[in-house]
Design an enzyme around this catalytic site. Structure first.
Site: not given
Ligand code: ARG
Length: 473
Positions: A110, A156, A277, A283, A322
């Site tokens: 322990n 925003h 891609s 891409k 544990q």
């Protein structure tokens, strides 16, 4: 199956129970801390006369060999054992016979596991701090080079007022700086040694807990043995700090993804940090930023999992604890990996400054400054607000920026406008005028950069490692 505690049992453990109970598949990660902790313990036992000097030396020597052999791959950590503690102790007994059986005198698994986890985590706190420091260095370099790189500041997600790239990244500098301060804070609070707490009530042997604490680089021993074996607060604090780091990285990732999009084109992620891609040849995807954003949940999950595990456990040690390992290890590795990758991506990213500046201009980020101009020429603010509102509407219809209009067009909207309006609403003037400390104006920005540089030149780790806690005085 090999275990240390067969004595009072008359039956073999059920195979499934054994597997359910065992932790070696994950706690083998801290074999080094386990051996180091044992070495310190045994040295102390020798000094205290609990073991003879010879016994102590013999065990230390064998433990060092075990550590070296594991590190060199000559000794494999066998999953036959229940946990790393059993593996090390059984290997020692195998090699030394009866002397090896004395290692565990005055100790319990322990306090042993409490020690190992603390030492492992302490190292990870330092490593996370180093990664944060590297990130801060990269950010500061970008800041220094971009004091006059104008870009729109948003609220925003709408263009609001002009800022600079230096200023925008300076916000992240502050965030990651706070993350580092959390590392220091956690380190200072956690760096006390639980070894000697025994199973829960200390031991009947005259252990010198100051000695083991000092040998292992702790400020001193923990002061309550029940808390010593069952405290996992430092893990919760670390997981919470890692969650905050991930939240910061995730926000930054979100911005990089937006900035890298066709619509923004504020940045170009280096080829080495993007992917293609399989179907769309055009891409170039910001996968790294997306994955960092995506992995944030895993780290939060580890925090919530451990908070939940700990919430109902009576004192002191219970096997529930544990469960502090697997998800924590995963969270640490995830956060560290994300920090390293993000830093690499950031340091190789190209900033498209013309696009940023043009976006700031065409988003009316200088509208407040146009209104201020009118106010400075005697127009009441509310009227100025209305005039500039009409001006913006006119520009939107014509698809122009305020600075693209002719003086005649401006005068038609308000006769107060004169030739000097163009200078007053230029990006340069708008930013320059934002002069308060913490604002994007170049003087304030340079001042802040100098302060951040000074901050980076001081390393808390040197100070904190030399610091002797009260207990060691
Ligand atoms: N594997 C255990 C853990 O990770 C070690 C402690 C075991 N102690 C015990 N009393 N069963 O927590």
């Amino acid at each position: 199956m090999a275990q240390l505690w067969g004595g009072r049992f008359t039956k073999e453990t059920d195979q499934l129970v054994y597997q359910f109970n065992a932790s070696i598949s994950f706690d083998k990660k801290f074999y080094q801390q386990d051996v180091e902790g044992s070495i310190a313990h045994v040295r102390m036992l020798g000094k205290q006369g609990i073991l003879t000097k010879e016994e102590s030396q013999e065990i230390v020597k064998a433990l060092k060999e075990i550590l070296q052999e594991v590190e060199e791959g000559k000794l494999e950590i066998s999953h036959e054992y229940e946990d790393i503690h059993s593996f090390v102790e059984a290997t020692l007994i195998d090699r030394l016979g009866d002397v090896g059986k004395k290692l565990h005198t005055g100790r319990s698994r322990n306090d042993q596991v409490a020690l190992d986890m603390r030492m492992y985590t302490r190292q990870e706190v330092l490593e996370t701090d180093e990664l944060l420091e590297e990130m801060l260095n990269v950010i500061l370099t970008i800041m220094e080079n971009n004091i006059d790189a104008y870009m729109p500041g948003f609220t925003h997600l709408q263009k609001a007022q002009p800022v600079t790239l230096a200023h925008h990244l300076g916000a992240y500098f502050e965030m990651f700086k706070r993350d580092r301060q959390r590392m220091e804070d956690i380190y200072r609070r956690m760096n006390y040694c639980p070894l000697g707490s025994g199973a829960l009530a200390g031991t009947t042997y005259d252990l010198d807990r100051y000695d083991t604490a000092e040998q292992l680089g702790f400020y001193g021993p923990t002061l309550n043995s029940m808390d010593g074996v069952s405290d996992r607060d430092y893990l919760l604090e670390f997981l919470s700090a890692l969650s905050t780091i991930m939240m910061h990285l995730s926000r930054f990732s979100e911005e990089v993804i937006l900035w890298n999009s066709n619509e923004y084109q504020f940045v170009e992620i280096d080829d080495a940090y993007s992917t293609g891609s399989s179907i769309m040849p055009q891409k170039k995807n910001p996968d790294i930023a997306e994955l960092v954003r995506g992995k944030t949940g895993r780290v939060y999950g580890a925090l919530f999992s451990l908070l939940t595990t700990m919430k109902g456990i009576p004192l002191a040690y219970n096997k529930d604890m544990q469960e502090d390992k697997e998800l924590t290890f995963d969270a640490i590795d995830t956060a560290k990996g994300c920090l390293a990758l993000f830093t690499g991506m950031l340091s190789t990213m190209k900033f498209q400054k013309e696009n940023m500046e043009s976006s700031a201009k065409h988003g009316f980020t200088n509208a407040t400054d146009a209104a201020d101009y009118l106010v400075n020429h005697g127009v009441p603010f509310r009227d100025a607000h209305g005039i500039v509102g009409r001006l913006v509407l006119y520009c939107i219809e014509k698809n122009l920026a305020i600075d693209d209009l002719s003086l005649e067009e401006l005068k038609e909207i308000s006769p107060v406008f004169e030739e000097d309006i163009f200078e007053a609403v230029s990006m340069e003037t708008c930013v320059e005028k934002r002069l308060t400390l913490g604002a994007p104006g170049p003087r304030a920005m340079k001042q802040v950069i100098a302060m951040e540089k000074k901050y980076l030149s001081e390393d808390w780790k040197t100070a904190v490692k030399d610091w002797e806690g009260e207990l060691l005085k």
